[in-house]
Design an enzyme around this catalytic site. Structure first.
Site, PDB file in Angstrom:
ATOM      1  N   GLY A  49       0.769  -1.232   0.000  1.00  0.00           N
ATOM      2  CA  GLY A  49       0.000   0.000   0.000  1.00  0.00           C
ATOM      3  C   GLY A  49       0.796   1.276   0.000  1.00  0.00           C
ATOM      4  N   THR A  51       2.910   2.379   2.119  1.00  0.00           N
ATOM      5  CA  THR A  51       4.330   2.238   2.463  1.00  0.00           C
ATOM      6  C   THR A  51       5.145   1.972   1.208  1.00  0.00           C
ATOM      7  OG1 THR A  51       3.731   1.320   4.626  1.00  0.00           O
ATOM      8  CG2 THR A  51       5.988   0.987   3.890  1.00  0.00           C
ATOM      9  N   ASP A 139      -6.022  -3.270  13.678  1.00  0.00           N
ATOM     10  CA  ASP A 139      -5.098  -3.923  12.756  1.00  0.00           C
ATOM     11  C   ASP A 139      -5.160  -5.439  12.951  1.00  0.00           C
ATOM     12  OD1 ASP A 139      -3.018  -4.437  10.989  1.00  0.00           O
ATOM     13  OD2 ASP A 139      -1.841  -2.721  11.693  1.00  0.00           O
ATOM     14  N   LYS A 151       8.188 -14.296  17.328  1.00  0.00           N
ATOM     15  CA  LYS A 151       8.324 -15.704  17.711  1.00  0.00           C
ATOM     16  C   LYS A 151       9.554 -16.311  17.043  1.00  0.00           C
ATOM     17  CE  LYS A 151       6.116 -20.241  17.422  1.00  0.00           C
ATOM     18  NZ  LYS A 151       4.883 -21.014  17.163  1.00  0.00           N
ATOM     19  N   TYR A 244      17.227   2.764  42.305  1.00  0.00           N
ATOM     20  CA  TYR A 244      16.858   1.651  43.177  1.00  0.00           C
ATOM     21  C   TYR A 244      15.399   1.824  43.557  1.00  0.00           C
ATOM     22  CZ  TYR A 244      18.109   5.243  46.659  1.00  0.00           C
ATOM     23  OH  TYR A 244      18.205   6.403  47.370  1.00  0.00           O
ATOM     24  N   HIS A 302       6.874  10.673  53.071  1.00  0.00           N
ATOM     25  CA  HIS A 302       6.509   9.265  53.234  1.00  0.00           C
ATOM     26  C   HIS A 302       5.026   9.042  52.987  1.00  0.00           C
ATOM     27  CE1 HIS A 302      10.547   8.489  54.552  1.00  0.00           C
ATOM     28  NE2 HIS A 302      10.429   9.309  55.570  1.00  0.00           N
ATOM     29  N   ARG A 472      -7.936   5.029  66.469  1.00  0.00           N
ATOM     30  CA  ARG A 472      -8.299   6.419  66.203  1.00  0.00           C
ATOM     31  C   ARG A 472      -7.925   7.351  67.357  1.00  0.00           C
ATOM     32  NH1 ARG A 472     -10.431   8.106  61.842  1.00  0.00           N
ATOM     33  NH2 ARG A 472     -10.557   5.932  61.225  1.00  0.00           N
ATOM     34  N   ARG A 544     -17.140   7.560  54.178  1.00  0.00           N
ATOM     35  CA  ARG A 544     -15.796   7.638  54.757  1.00  0.00           C
ATOM     36  C   ARG A 544     -14.778   7.772  53.637  1.00  0.00           C
ATOM     37  NH1 ARG A 544     -15.138   1.245  56.384  1.00  0.00           N
ATOM     38  NH2 ARG A 544     -14.287   0.580  54.368  1.00  0.00           N
TER      39      ARG A 544
END
Length: 548
Positions: A49, A51, A139, A151, A244, A302, A472, A544
């Protein structure tokens, strides 16, 4: 059904010379340079096509796929390469004499290089195209060629990104591709098709959910039910390998999803490389700052807030974000040392002037004024990150657990109206507007605190935070202790109900003037009695905001 086992011995094959290439790409970036280099190296190019036409336009010889298959493209291009003359050449394992013999008998020639990228499915969805147009961008032949070549990477180099063209050009000039190179290309190819399939799957799930919403009766109050997909596919591209992980002995990497608009998509403008913990804290800071519509700043350490504040009304935006930062920092200056700061507005010069005097690891915002960026950049190590202007959290959030994932809808506050409109006055007289605004602020800010969470606030700024305790009462003590004298006259928010009156009594003993909490405990009457005895107003939200 499993594939038959091959018992024939395979021959050694490391370097594979590039003699024949199959090229079919939607993204034509770099195609001209690649085609010319392959042509100069004597490589036969087979293409399809547009391409093929693009390659011809560069003056490079190209063989149309229809010439190879002996069959024309049909069904508006839906069938072009799905043919044994193509896929036999992609899948033949040339380490096996029997495969080589079959190719010779069937007059099939093998490919050494395949360059394929897929139809622009995600881009078509993002453009707002109609469903039928989106479907046409699914596609079929492309993924089949990519997966077949990947593969068979022992024999075929598969390239799915223009970023890899340079190394292929080099390989074509210098004897071919190595086995290790082909294996790396295969891994990238499988990731490419996995991401593509995940985008398609997600789009179909959204279409089904929308169709269900059209048929459903509108709910009176509860949010619409979300249809979680039967299969969860996660596709993300590795953006960086980090120094790290959470600790120095752990390895870590950053992955980005294609359509994300969060901390993973932020652009680093200055400073040291981001760490794993930097990303975690920056994400938590953004979550907190963007809970507010008005100019807001959150300081995180944190994953917990050291301070959150909004700007008072009536300030110019540049000064407003600076004032929000000053007020957030005042909550707990000790803990804010070495913290992560997020703003939901551009960082102004005024804010940068205050920031420059405080040791800060990361500053993340939707932008930085030129003078602000220049001032902060004088600090060598501070990291400056610009988050996408349309920052947003995904509708569904995931958490990995051993052996799988948990998925839930994201915890949000209503976008319209005042959140207090849905609250119930459980004890006392209705509060004045200023107090109600403080209660609304505290309730939103409390959501950013790890459970069990208690947050004290005054005039749109946190003054004491109790977080992450296993009961709490301890969270209440911690919030009061951190607030010190500022506890008196503040308001308090609790992310979940008080199971006993003791936690509330800690707050009232510190002269908190009003409290907001979800309610719903079997001892609500006991808690109401404690609030009434203290002479304070207490509101129940009916929901909550745990944050684990």
């Amino acid at each position: 059904m499993s594939a038959p086992r091959i018992t024939e011995a395979r021959r050694e094959r490391d370097q594979v010379a590039i003699r024949r290439a199959l090229i079919s790409v939607s993204d034509k970036t770099g195609l001209e340079q690649l085609a010319k280099a392959l042509g100069e190296a004597g490589v036969e190019i087979v293409s399809t096509g547009s391409t093929a036409q693009k390659i011809k336009d560069t003056g490079v010889d190209v063989v149309e796929a229809a010439e190879v298959t002996g069959f024309p493209e049909i069904l508006d291009g839906r069938v072009k390469t799905l043919h044994p003359k193509v896929h036999g050449g992609l899948l033949a394992d040339l380490r096996l004499a029997s495969h080589e013999q079959q190719l010779e008998e069937l007059e099939i020639r093998p490919f050494d290089l395949v360059v394929v990228n897929l139809y622009p499915f995600a881009e078509t969805v993002a453009s707002g195209a109609e469903a039928e147009d989106v479907v046409e961008q699914i596609d079929i032949g492309g993924p089949a060629m990519v997966r077949a070549s990947a593969k068979n990477h022992a024999n075929v180099a598969i390239v799915v990104s223009p970023e890899r063209y340079a190394e292929i050009i080099d390989a074509a000039k210098n004897g071919g591709t190595s086995f290790q190179q082909r294996r790396e290309l295969a891994a990238a190819a499988f990731a490419h098709t996995a991401e593509y399939d995940a985008n398609v799957s997600s789009w179909f799930a959204e279409q089904l959910a929308e169709a269900g919403d059209d048929d459903a009766e509108p709910a009176a109050e509860a949010p619409a039910e979300v249809e979680f997909p039967e299969a969860l596919e996660i596709a993300a591209e590795r953006e960086a390998t980090l120094r790290y992980g959470e600790n120095s002995h752990q390895q870590a990497a950053l992955y980005r999803v294609e359509d994300g608009r969060g901390i993973a998509q932020a652009v680093q403008l200055h400073g040291k490389e981001m760490s794993y913990n930097n990303y975690v804290d920056a994400d938590a800071a953004l979550r907190a700052a963007y809970d507010f519509g008005e100019p807001a700043v959150a300081i995180i350490k944190h994953a917990n807030p050291c301070g959150i504040a909004v700007a008072p009304e009536g300030l110019e935006e540049a000064e407003a974000i600076a004032e929000a930062h000053r007020r957030a920092h005042a909550c707990d200056p000790l803990s804010a040392f070495g913290g992560v700061v997020a703003a939901n507005r551009e960082v102004s010069l005024e804010m940068a002037q205050t920031l420059s005097e405080i040791f800060t690891e990361v500053v993340v915002a939707p932008g930085f004024a030129d003078e602000a960026a220049a001032l902060l950049a004088r600090k060598k190590n501070i990291r400056l990150l610009a988050v996408p202007a349309d920052y947003a959290r995904a509708d569904i959030e995931l958490r990995q657990i051993s052996g799988g994932f948990l998925a839930q809808t994201v915890d949000r506050f209503p976008a319209e109206g005042r959140i207090s409109d849905a609250w119930e006055l459980a004890v006392g007289e209705p509060v004045d507007d200023a107090t109600m605004r403080d209660l609304e602020f505290a309730w939103k800010a409390c959501r950013a605190v790890k459970s069990n969470a208690i947050l004290l606030a005054n005039e749109g700024a946190s003054v004491g935070v109790g977080m992450g305790q296993v009961n709490r009462v301890d969270s209440c003590h911690l919030a009061v202790d951190r607030a010190g004298d500022r506890a008196a006259g503040s308001v308090a928010a609790s992310d979940a109900f008080f199971p006993f009156a003791d936690g509330l009594e800690v707050l009232t003993a510190a002269d908190v003037r009003a409290v907001v909490q979800p309610g719903g405990s079997i001892r609500d009457d006991e808690v109401r009695a404690a609030a009434e005895k203290a002479g304070i107003a207490m509101y129940f939200t009916g929901e909550r905001h745990f944050f684990h």
